[in-house]
Design a protein around this motif. Structure first.
Motif, short mmCIF file in Angstrom:
data_model
loop_
_atom_site.label_atom_id
_atom_site.label_comp_id
_atom_site.label_asym_id
_atom_site.label_seq_id
_atom_site.Cartn_x
_atom_site.Cartn_y
_atom_site.Cartn_z
N PRO A 20 -5.70 -3.62 5.23
CA PRO A 20 -5.24 -4.35 4.04
C PRO A 20 -4.94 -5.81 4.37
CG PRO A 20 -3.91 -2.37 4.41
CD PRO A 20 -4.80 -2.55 5.60
N LEU A 23 -0.87 -7.51 -0.38
CA LEU A 23 -0.04 -6.52 -1.05
C LEU A 23 -0.42 -6.54 -2.52
CD1 LEU A 23 3.38 -7.52 0.51
CD2 LEU A 23 1.86 -5.69 1.26
N TYR A 24 -0.27 -5.41 -3.20
CA TYR A 24 -0.54 -5.41 -4.63
C TYR A 24 0.52 -4.62 -5.36
CZ TYR A 24 -2.29 -0.59 -4.62
OH TYR A 24 -2.39 0.77 -4.51
N SER A 25 0.64 -4.90 -6.65
CA SER A 25 1.54 -4.15 -7.49
C SER A 25 0.90 -3.97 -8.86
CB SER A 25 2.90 -4.86 -7.63
OG SER A 25 2.73 -6.11 -8.26
N SER A 54 0.06 -15.64 -5.33
CA SER A 54 0.04 -14.56 -6.31
C SER A 54 -1.16 -14.72 -7.26
CB SER A 54 1.34 -14.58 -7.11
OG SER A 54 1.30 -13.62 -8.13
#
Length: 93
Positions: A20, A23-25, A54
């Motif tokens: 990876p 990071l993701y959300s 972002s």
């Protein structure tokens, strides 16, 4: 026959990766699901770094890493195939 105006629908499917890099959300914002990637600044770029960290994208539906191929098919491909079959049936028969 009247033309039906439809909008383009955009879907996302997240797949696991070996390495990876971000990071993701996942979130909801009233207009549908939102996928946000956070890519941390790299120290090699120096102390003054104006790169974005972002990135946000909106979709009709997001299939997370646990999503199955069957779920994707049922939500996306099956309705399109059924609609095409009904349309073709009306035109050719």
């Amino acid at each position: 026959m009247a033309m039906v105006k439809q909008t383009i629908q955009i879907y996302a499917r997240l797949r696991p990766t070996k390495k990876p890099i971000a990071l993701y959300s996942l979130a909801e914002d009233g207009g549908g699901p939102v996928l946000e990637f956070v890519v941390p600044h790299d120290a090699a770029d120096g102390f003054i770094n104006n790169k974005r960290e972002s990135y946000k994208f909106k979709f009709q539906k997001i299939f997370d890493q646990g999503g199955k191929q069957e779920d994707v098919f049922e939500s996306i491909a099956k309705p399109v195939a059924e609609k095409h079959t009904r349309l073709r049936g009306k035109i050719w028969h």
